[in-house]
Design an enzyme around this catalytic site. Sequence first.
Site, PDB file in Angstrom:
ATOM      1  N   ALA A   1     -28.382 -58.342  -5.266  1.00 28.28           N
ATOM      2  CA  ALA A   1     -29.609 -59.093  -4.951  1.00 28.28           C
ATOM      3  C   ALA A   1     -29.696 -60.361  -5.812  1.00 28.28           C
ATOM      4  CB  ALA A   1     -30.842 -58.215  -5.172  1.00 28.28           C
TER       5      ALA A   1
ATOM      6  N   LYS B   1     -27.223 -62.085  -6.981  1.00 29.58           N
ATOM      7  CA  LYS B   1     -26.230 -63.062  -6.536  1.00 29.58           C
ATOM      8  C   LYS B   1     -26.611 -63.658  -5.175  1.00 29.58           C
ATOM      9  CE  LYS B   1     -23.527 -62.740 -10.142  1.00 29.58           C
ATOM     10  NZ  LYS B   1     -23.391 -63.858 -11.087  1.00 29.58           N
TER      11      LYS B   1
ATOM     12  N   ASP C   1     -29.702 -67.741 -25.021  1.00 27.31           N
ATOM     13  CA  ASP C   1     -30.027 -66.655 -24.099  1.00 27.31           C
ATOM     14  C   ASP C   1     -30.659 -67.313 -22.874  1.00 27.31           C
ATOM     15  OD1 ASP C   1     -31.068 -64.606 -22.631  1.00 27.31           O
ATOM     16  OD2 ASP C   1     -32.118 -63.645 -24.305  1.00 27.31           O
ATOM     17  N   VAL C   2     -29.949 -67.286 -21.761  1.00 29.00           N
ATOM     18  CA  VAL C   2     -30.400 -68.044 -20.581  1.00 29.00           C
ATOM     19  C   VAL C   2     -31.714 -67.514 -19.987  1.00 29.00           C
ATOM     20  CG1 VAL C   2     -28.107 -68.881 -19.934  1.00 29.00           C
ATOM     21  CG2 VAL C   2     -28.948 -66.711 -18.976  1.00 29.00           C
TER      22      VAL C   2
ATOM     23  N   GLY D   1     -22.554 -68.683 -20.638  1.00 24.87           N
ATOM     24  CA  GLY D   1     -21.689 -67.499 -20.676  1.00 24.87           C
ATOM     25  C   GLY D   1     -20.237 -67.913 -20.875  1.00 24.87           C
TER      26      GLY D   1
ATOM     27  N   ILE E   1     -12.227 -60.099  -9.979  1.00 27.58           N
ATOM     28  CA  ILE E   1     -11.509 -60.913 -10.967  1.00 27.58           C
ATOM     29  C   ILE E   1     -11.296 -60.088 -12.236  1.00 27.58           C
ATOM     30  CG2 ILE E   1     -11.554 -63.079 -12.287  1.00 27.58           C
ATOM     31  CD1 ILE E   1     -11.623 -63.505  -9.202  1.00 27.58           C
TER      32      ILE E   1
ATOM     33  N   TYR F   1     -27.491 -56.282  -8.949  1.00 26.76           N
ATOM     34  CA  TYR F   1     -26.482 -57.343  -9.089  1.00 26.76           C
ATOM     35  C   TYR F   1     -26.309 -58.118  -7.777  1.00 26.76           C
ATOM     36  CZ  TYR F   1     -21.957 -59.459 -10.312  1.00 26.76           C
ATOM     37  OH  TYR F   1     -20.926 -60.349 -10.564  1.00 26.76           O
TER      38      TYR F   1
HETATM   39  P1  NAD Z   1     -17.935 -61.297 -18.908  1.00 25.12           P
HETATM   40  O1  NAD Z   1     -18.806 -60.125 -19.205  1.00 25.12           O
HETATM   41  O2  NAD Z   1     -16.523 -61.276 -19.379  1.00 25.12           O
HETATM   42  O3  NAD Z   1     -18.624 -62.645 -19.466  1.00 25.12           O
HETATM   43  C1  NAD Z   1     -19.990 -62.909 -19.326  1.00 25.12           C
HETATM   44  C2  NAD Z   1     -20.448 -63.817 -20.454  1.00 25.12           C
HETATM   45  O4  NAD Z   1     -21.866 -64.064 -20.274  1.00 25.12           O
HETATM   46  C3  NAD Z   1     -20.279 -63.196 -21.837  1.00 25.12           C
HETATM   47  O5  NAD Z   1     -19.688 -64.120 -22.722  1.00 25.12           O
HETATM   48  C4  NAD Z   1     -21.706 -62.858 -22.255  1.00 25.12           C
HETATM   49  O6  NAD Z   1     -21.917 -62.889 -23.671  1.00 25.12           O
HETATM   50  C5  NAD Z   1     -22.498 -63.943 -21.549  1.00 25.12           C
HETATM   51  N1  NAD Z   1     -23.913 -63.594 -21.383  1.00 25.12           N
HETATM   52  C6  NAD Z   1     -24.442 -62.406 -20.995  1.00 25.12           C
HETATM   53  N2  NAD Z   1     -25.791 -62.464 -21.005  1.00 25.12           N
HETATM   54  C7  NAD Z   1     -26.124 -63.722 -21.390  1.00 25.12           C
HETATM   55  C8  NAD Z   1     -27.360 -64.391 -21.598  1.00 25.12           C
HETATM   56  N3  NAD Z   1     -28.549 -63.767 -21.419  1.00 25.12           N
HETATM   57  N4  NAD Z   1     -27.342 -65.698 -21.981  1.00 25.12           N
HETATM   58  C9  NAD Z   1     -26.150 -66.331 -22.178  1.00 25.12           C
HETATM   59  N5  NAD Z   1     -24.955 -65.743 -22.023  1.00 25.12           N
HETATM   60  C10 NAD Z   1     -24.942 -64.444 -21.632  1.00 25.12           C
HETATM   61  O7  NAD Z   1     -18.012 -61.491 -17.328  1.00 25.12           O
HETATM   62  P2  NAD Z   1     -17.108 -62.328 -16.308  1.00 25.12           P
HETATM   63  O8  NAD Z   1     -16.376 -61.351 -15.471  1.00 25.12           O
HETATM   64  O9  NAD Z   1     -16.382 -63.437 -17.005  1.00 25.12           O
HETATM   65  O10 NAD Z   1     -18.268 -62.921 -15.386  1.00 25.12           O
HETATM   66  C11 NAD Z   1     -18.707 -64.273 -15.435  1.00 25.12           C
HETATM   67  C12 NAD Z   1     -19.539 -64.549 -14.193  1.00 25.12           C
HETATM   68  O11 NAD Z   1     -18.749 -64.320 -13.016  1.00 25.12           O
HETATM   69  C13 NAD Z   1     -20.760 -63.631 -14.051  1.00 25.12           C
HETATM   70  O12 NAD Z   1     -21.846 -64.362 -13.522  1.00 25.12           O
HETATM   71  C14 NAD Z   1     -20.288 -62.597 -13.035  1.00 25.12           C
HETATM   72  O13 NAD Z   1     -21.364 -62.021 -12.351  1.00 25.12           O
HETATM   73  C15 NAD Z   1     -19.430 -63.460 -12.133  1.00 25.12           C
HETATM   74  N6  NAD Z   1     -18.460 -62.701 -11.342  1.00 25.12           N
HETATM   75  C16 NAD Z   1     -17.497 -61.937 -11.911  1.00 25.12           C
HETATM   76  C17 NAD Z   1     -16.596 -61.245 -11.116  1.00 25.12           C
HETATM   77  C18 NAD Z   1     -15.508 -60.380 -11.683  1.00 25.12           C
HETATM   78  O14 NAD Z   1     -14.831 -59.698 -10.907  1.00 25.12           O
HETATM   79  N7  NAD Z   1     -15.282 -60.392 -12.985  1.00 25.12           N
HETATM   80  C19 NAD Z   1     -16.684 -61.321  -9.719  1.00 25.12           C
HETATM   81  C20 NAD Z   1     -17.698 -62.117  -9.167  1.00 25.12           C
HETATM   82  C21 NAD Z   1     -18.561 -62.815  -9.988  1.00 25.12           C
END
Ligand code: NAD
Length: 246
Positions: free
Chosen positions: A156, A158, A62-63, A12, A187, A154
């Site tokens: 669950a 995490k 695709d993970v 990602g 974030i 979500y």
């Molecule tokens: P984002 O949506 O900006 O980025 C997520 C990335 O994951 C994207 O580039 C997307 O294309 C990629 N992705 C989605 N499905 C995929 C798949 N099946 N295989 C490979 N790549 C895939 O989100 P973000 O805010 O940068 O979040 C990144 C991580 O941080 C996530 O795991 C999210 O749950 C976690 N997170 C985010 C926040 C927040 O407030 N933004 C808070 C806590 C945790």
Amino acid sequence: MNVTGRIALVTGGAQGIGRSIAEKLGSYGADVAVADVNLEKATEVANSIKAMGRRAMALKLDVTNLKECEEAAEKIFKEFEAIHILVNNAGITRDGLVLRMTEEDWDLVMNVNLKGAFNCTKAVLKYMTKARWGRIVNIASVVGVVGNAGQANYSASKAGLIGLTKTIAREFASRNITCNAVAPGFIETAMTDALTENVKKDLMDRIPLGRLGGPADVANGVLFLSSNASGYITGHVLNITSMAMQ
Ligand code: NAD
């Protein structure tokens, strides 16, 4: 917090927190494979890391697909001859109150956020074992610890990721492979842009520092957990949040 000479895989990694992590690891000396379903954006990130003088590659991945994860790991090993650091960052949300949440939305979120991390971990462990050095960092969330109305799937996923983290930590400690998680709060990324102003205000009111976190705040924690400096830390969940936890 040096990661010079280490080979990292960031899932990602095309945007948001993943991009920031990939670039942070690159700027501290790692060569980085940026894997994402969005190859075009992943390529942009890989190019920005190459511009720092590091090696980098972009992979369409695709993970949720174990075979694709294994092929990606093989490709990285062929090109860079090691995989030392895995950051399981790929994640999605499909929010809704539990009574209205569809089975598809439950399955999709679990598949990407939890099974995706299992798949990638499984795919890289043999290379880390061979190197007798490894760092796995899972991007969990504060809602995996405290829960959140509207995010049953979500939170669950995490919480499951935290269980996976602690188990991998136990299974692989003897091979000098650590596994930790970070649990970010709120974030500023595309994921949180979608929230309504009211929800954002409510969250802000619960943040003593009075500001949202940025992707770099998460990347700094991940850098530490990926480096030699954290060699005696495993199975830990690092909160990257100033949000009140209750
Ligand atoms: P984002 O949506 O900006 O980025 C997520 C990335 O994951 C994207 O580039 C997307 O294309 C990629 N992705 C989605 N499905 C995929 C798949 N099946 N295989 C490979 N790549 C895939 O989100 P973000 O805010 O940068 O979040 C990144 C991580 O941080 C996530 O795991 C999210 O749950 C976690 N997170 C985010 C926040 C927040 O407030 N933004 C808070 C806590 C945790």
